[in-house]
Design an enzyme around this catalytic site. Sequence first.
Site, PDB file in Angstrom:
ATOM      1  CG  HIS A 148     -63.238  -9.477 -15.324  1.00  7.44           C
ATOM      2  ND1 HIS A 148     -63.922  -9.218 -16.028  1.00  7.44           N
ATOM      3  CD2 HIS A 148     -62.543  -8.112 -15.476  1.00  7.44           C
ATOM      4  CE1 HIS A 148     -64.883  -9.145 -15.422  1.00  7.44           C
ATOM      5  NE2 HIS A 148     -64.435  -7.796 -15.274  1.00  7.44           N
TER       6      HIS A 148
ATOM      7  CB  SER B 125     -70.622 -10.094 -16.313  1.00  4.49           C
ATOM      8  OG  SER B 125     -69.664 -10.227 -16.175  1.00  4.49           O
ATOM      9  CG  HIS B 126     -70.682  -7.148 -10.183  1.00  9.04           C
ATOM     10  ND1 HIS B 126     -70.533  -6.989  -9.028  1.00  9.04           N
ATOM     11  CD2 HIS B 126     -69.544  -6.464 -11.008  1.00  9.04           C
ATOM     12  CE1 HIS B 126     -69.333  -6.520  -8.676  1.00  9.04           C
ATOM     13  NE2 HIS B 126     -68.604  -6.571 -10.008  1.00  9.04           N
TER      14      HIS B 126
ATOM     15  CG  ASP C  39     -67.001   1.057 -17.140  1.00  8.99           C
ATOM     16  OD1 ASP C  39     -65.818   1.504 -16.468  1.00  8.99           O
ATOM     17  OD2 ASP C  39     -67.579  -0.177 -16.742  1.00  8.99           O
TER      18      ASP C  39
ATOM     19  CD  GLU D 144     -60.671  -6.235  -9.040  1.00  3.75           C
ATOM     20  OE1 GLU D 144     -62.411  -6.361  -8.782  1.00  3.75           O
ATOM     21  OE2 GLU D 144     -60.201  -7.061  -9.100  1.00  3.75           O
ATOM     22  CB  SER D 145     -61.636  -0.711  -2.558  1.00  7.73           C
ATOM     23  OG  SER D 145     -61.305  -1.630  -1.095  1.00  7.73           O
ATOM     24  CD  GLN D 146     -67.186  -1.462  -6.772  1.00 10.69           C
ATOM     25  OE1 GLN D 146     -68.055  -0.898  -6.910  1.00 10.69           O
ATOM     26  NE2 GLN D 146     -66.145  -1.612  -7.382  1.00 10.69           N
TER      27      GLN D 146
ATOM     28  CG  ASN E  98     -68.238  -7.764 -19.227  1.00 13.33           C
ATOM     29  OD1 ASN E  98     -68.777  -9.059 -18.900  1.00 13.33           O
ATOM     30  ND2 ASN E  98     -66.675  -7.822 -19.116  1.00 13.33           N
TER      31      ASN E  98
ATOM     32  CB  SER F 102     -69.104 -12.505 -18.135  1.00 19.12           C
ATOM     33  OG  SER F 102     -69.107 -13.056 -16.898  1.00 19.12           O
TER      34      SER F 102
END
Length: 778
Positions: free
Chosen positions: A73, A120-121, A143, A348-350, A574, A576
């Site tokens: 990633h 992507s998520h 971003d 990776e807290s938002q 990206n 993925s």
Amino acid sequence: MIEKVLKKVDVPFPLYQIDIINSDDEMLKAISDELGLSLSVDEMRRIKEYFIAKGRNPYDIELQALGQAWSEHCCYKSSKYYLKQFIFNIESEYVISAIKEDAGVVEFDEDHAYVVAFESHNHPSAIEPYGGAATGIGGILRDVVCMGAKPVALIDPLFFGKPDFPHSVLPKGTKHPLYLLSGVVAGIRDYGNRVGIPTVSGMIFFDNSYLTNCLVNVGCIGIAKKSNIVPSRAGGEDDIFILAGGLTGRDGIHGVTFASAELKETSEEESRGAVQLGNPIIKEPLIHACLEVIEKKLITGMKDLGGGGLSCAVGEMALAAGFGARVFLDRVPLKEPDMAPWEIWVSESQERMMITAKPEMVDEVLYVFEKWDVPATVVGEVKAEKTLEVYYKDFKVYDMDIEFVTSGPEYCRSYLPKKVEVKGEERINPPKDYLRVFKDMLQHPNVASREWVIRQYDHQVRASTILRPLQGRINRETHGDSAIIKPTESWRGLAITADVNPWMTKIDPFWGTASSFDEMIRNLIAVNSKPHSFVDCLNFGNPEKPERMGEFVESVKAMGWMARGINLPCVSGNVSFYNETPHSAVAPTPTLLGIGIIEDIRNAITSYFKRVGSSIVLVGETEAEFGGSVYSAVTGQKSYLVPRTSPERLKTYSDAMLESFKEFKVLACHDISGGGLAIAIAEMCFGKGLGAEIDLRGIAGDAHVKLFSESNTRWIVELPEEDAQGFIAFLMERGCRAFEIGCVSKDSISFNDSNIAFEMGVSEAEELWRNGLSRYVV
């Protein structure tokens, strides 16, 4: 198994030294597996050699950081080789920054640039659809903001298993497509609406290759003054690192390594902690505060804390400026007080941003964030030596060369191109009942109205959405080809579309991708915008399998061929990988987000018929190409001939169409894609409730080919009756083909050809189309 290589360090917090220097390959693999690093034995050997040279064993935080930085990633280790070969470095005078930053930056006008990102998520959304999709939106907003831009539009291409898939045969550990669809849409809706950014474009596609691994792609476009563009790097030695935004917790730990492995039956139980928790309520003031410190020139750099969290952001910002960094983890504001240093480092807290500023500007930066009620804390500094030192409670827990951490492996993986057997000229049979097929197409989930989804998004918030995703009569609109945003005070606008046809790419990755690119351009042309740039989100299976890697290589090869041929730059993107489970891999899904410039939004063209009696013109050439078509799916016929295209033909037609829009009063324009000409005509009827009389006897070929083929580079255009022949002649002079095929009528849609004729009331057809998806979800 790895307990014998772990040594607890004598400090008053959890910290372990790991003996990899004396570990054999079996133990190296066990260390990678049990620590959740997702690194291969070869990669672990490379790390072992590095620490042998340093004369010590690593701490757990150092191995965890390498697991993040070297994940698929983060470092694109399987894709970089081919992306550099086919996609990167397409020249354009308008590109300000491409590929290297968190988002692409492209000139909009003399004073402004638009900023675009696409991510992507997928895995998080498959585990927890609401939170996974919501944090996807949160991440893509960051971003764009970290480049200095104000977000103006969101985009959401989504891919699920078929909505009528039987519950009784769902694979173990899999959620039903309708549950995933509802959760994902709700997550995007709630986050986007609460932050106040319109979701204006996207797509939804159903195919059972996505049954066990749905895809959630999210894009964002922002606008910025050119003078306010901020790099994702520090300004220089002695700069101060400031962490701003949400608190750091255990949510999102191992997010990037989780995204760099296949899903399995136990993923929900084992990996739920890798899904971040979004908070749109703090995101909006965070955006305002970031844009204010940028406007006031208080900072030297900014980067969002996305994949890898602090472990990736700090080192990348420092190294990009040619420096190193020193960080003090005990200064990081936490959600939970007992977190280990490695958890703080890779979380990776938002809703978090990393900012660099000169020492004399720090107080003013902190004041701005305090004014917006957003936490901001000094956590480190830039230093001359290109190493990264991390301290926790006065103990150095991390000390590595940044270049080693960020270099990561790069592979030229072996691949096996897919051989598509098309024997001569395929014979696809005509239907026995044209009207039945037409009805089945209208209500097919991949054709039917997306109104149920679109109306959940506030696509008009901020009052800059000039051309909306739904166009026509209030509450009875049809689909548009592209949305148009007015991002500044001028009449200049941005056209936005998202496109891919996974049925075509599944059959033939090369021609399927080329067709998807063609559709992206057609949608931009249809609204009278000039294609300006594009970004991609490339979703594929396990790259370690040659067949999957072959799909990827053929896709990027086709994309590069088309983009270079029409000189359209790819400015961000990206990759993925690992969208695969023991059940299946996803169809190759190279999702494309196209951006066009319309010089004057008042000249935008909509997709629906405007008045009875006007002429309907078909632009383009139709061939018997049914590979990946709705007709093949509805009639159960197999076709391997995916529609062909070429950049030369696409550019010829696109240029001619844009020229013609200046010369003629075009009332409506709509591209021909899923379902062919018949569905395109129907969709144009629905926007105002008008009908159409279509006569195809003047065009050579079989009726079912003319009606249902999905050949590329084609549009339907509505013109005043007196302009139709002049319009056709204008296109013919420029090497294009065009045919007058009928007129707009009142109440019904009729199709006539040499041997067939069928008719359907507009209201009946519209009802089928409007209920095709909503019948499953309402």
